[in-house]
Scaffold this motif. Structure first.
Motif, PDB file in Angstrom:
ATOM      1  N   PHE A 179     -12.866   4.670   7.864  1.00  0.00           N
ATOM      2  CA  PHE A 179     -12.106   3.424   7.784  1.00  0.00           C
ATOM      3  C   PHE A 179     -10.691   3.664   8.295  1.00  0.00           C
ATOM      4  N   GLU A 180      -9.990   2.577   8.588  1.00  0.00           N
ATOM      5  CA  GLU A 180      -8.578   2.629   8.961  1.00  0.00           C
ATOM      6  C   GLU A 180      -7.726   2.356   7.731  1.00  0.00           C
ATOM      7  N   LEU A 181      -6.613   3.065   7.618  1.00  0.00           N
ATOM      8  CA  LEU A 181      -5.642   2.779   6.573  1.00  0.00           C
ATOM      9  C   LEU A 181      -4.766   1.643   7.090  1.00  0.00           C
ATOM     10  N   ALA A 182      -5.026   0.429   6.629  1.00  0.00           N
ATOM     11  CA  ALA A 182      -4.326  -0.758   7.126  1.00  0.00           C
ATOM     12  C   ALA A 182      -2.935  -0.887   6.526  1.00  0.00           C
ATOM     13  N   GLU A 183      -2.780  -0.469   5.258  1.00  0.00           N
ATOM     14  CA  GLU A 183      -1.481  -0.572   4.599  1.00  0.00           C
ATOM     15  C   GLU A 183      -1.422   0.363   3.410  1.00  0.00           C
ATOM     16  N   ASP A 184      -0.269   0.974   3.225  1.00  0.00           N
ATOM     17  CA  ASP A 184       0.022   1.805   2.065  1.00  0.00           C
ATOM     18  C   ASP A 184       1.497   1.629   1.781  1.00  0.00           C
ATOM     19  N   SER A 185       1.804   0.642   0.930  1.00  0.00           N
ATOM     20  CA  SER A 185       3.192   0.270   0.666  1.00  0.00           C
ATOM     21  C   SER A 185       3.502   0.332  -0.820  1.00  0.00           C
ATOM     22  N   PRO A 186       4.766   0.644  -1.153  1.00  0.00           N
ATOM     23  CA  PRO A 186       5.159   0.585  -2.564  1.00  0.00           C
ATOM     24  C   PRO A 186       5.065  -0.846  -3.073  1.00  0.00           C
ATOM     25  N   SER A 187       4.711  -0.987  -4.327  1.00  0.00           N
ATOM     26  CA  SER A 187       4.616  -2.303  -4.955  1.00  0.00           C
ATOM     27  C   SER A 187       4.990  -2.145  -6.420  1.00  0.00           C
ATOM     28  N   LEU A 188       4.894  -3.228  -7.173  1.00  0.00           N
ATOM     29  CA  LEU A 188       5.224  -3.205  -8.600  1.00  0.00           C
ATOM     30  C   LEU A 188       4.135  -3.909  -9.394  1.00  0.00           C
ATOM     31  N   THR A 189       3.930  -3.449 -10.624  1.00  0.00           N
ATOM     32  CA  THR A 189       3.047  -4.162 -11.538  1.00  0.00           C
ATOM     33  C   THR A 189       3.752  -5.430 -11.992  1.00  0.00           C
ATOM     34  N   ASN A 190       3.039  -6.279 -12.710  1.00  0.00           N
ATOM     35  CA  ASN A 190       3.647  -7.524 -13.203  1.00  0.00           C
ATOM     36  C   ASN A 190       4.836  -7.275 -14.111  1.00  0.00           C
ATOM     37  N   ASP A 191       4.855  -6.126 -14.793  1.00  0.00           N
ATOM     38  CA  ASP A 191       5.985  -5.840 -15.675  1.00  0.00           C
ATOM     39  C   ASP A 191       6.986  -4.867 -15.041  1.00  0.00           C
ATOM     40  N   GLY A 192       6.923  -4.684 -13.716  1.00  0.00           N
ATOM     41  CA  GLY A 192       7.950  -3.950 -12.999  1.00  0.00           C
ATOM     42  C   GLY A 192       7.720  -2.460 -12.792  1.00  0.00           C
ATOM     43  N   ARG A 193       6.593  -1.927 -13.214  1.00  0.00           N
ATOM     44  CA  ARG A 193       6.326  -0.498 -13.000  1.00  0.00           C
ATOM     45  C   ARG A 193       5.849  -0.264 -11.572  1.00  0.00           C
ATOM     46  N   PRO A 194       6.214   0.889 -10.992  1.00  0.00           N
ATOM     47  CA  PRO A 194       5.807   1.146  -9.608  1.00  0.00           C
ATOM     48  C   PRO A 194       4.321   1.407  -9.463  1.00  0.00           C
ATOM     49  N   LYS A 195       3.765   0.933  -8.358  1.00  0.00           N
ATOM     50  CA  LYS A 195       2.401   1.246  -7.947  1.00  0.00           C
ATOM     51  C   LYS A 195       2.345   1.103  -6.433  1.00  0.00           C
TER      52      LYS A 195
END
Length: 93
Positions: A26-42
């Protein structure tokens, strides 16, 4: 009707990426930092077969209530549980 993303819940992002990209091609289409609903990183991680429009969102379980059922280990060492998701990217990331 079109499905933009399908979710697979994983124990850890990197082994899941290695499985989908390294083993399945497969191709890696996106790998970006994000946040959970309560602000924790994912991370917001999307893989897809080459040339495909539908992607797989690799979502890390957020606590025991989202953990994959016991006994659902894939060869790459990560758990798998499936569901659907919308095509809207989460805010905050």
């Amino acid at each position: 009707m079109r499905i933009d993303l399908f979710t697979v819940v994983v124990d850890d992002y990197d082994p899941a990426i290695e499985f989908f990209v390294g083993v399945l091609g497969f191709e890696l289409a996106e790998d970006s930092p994000s946040l959970t609903n309560d602000g924790r990183p994912k991370r917001w991680v999307v893989v897809r077969p080459p040339g495909a429009e539908t992607g797989i969102l690799l979502a890390r379980a957020d606590g025991d209530h989202q953990a994959p059922p016991s006994g659902t280990r894939w060869r790459g060492g990560w758990g798998s549980s499936c569901g659907s998701t919308t095509s809207t990217r989460p805010t905050g990331g």
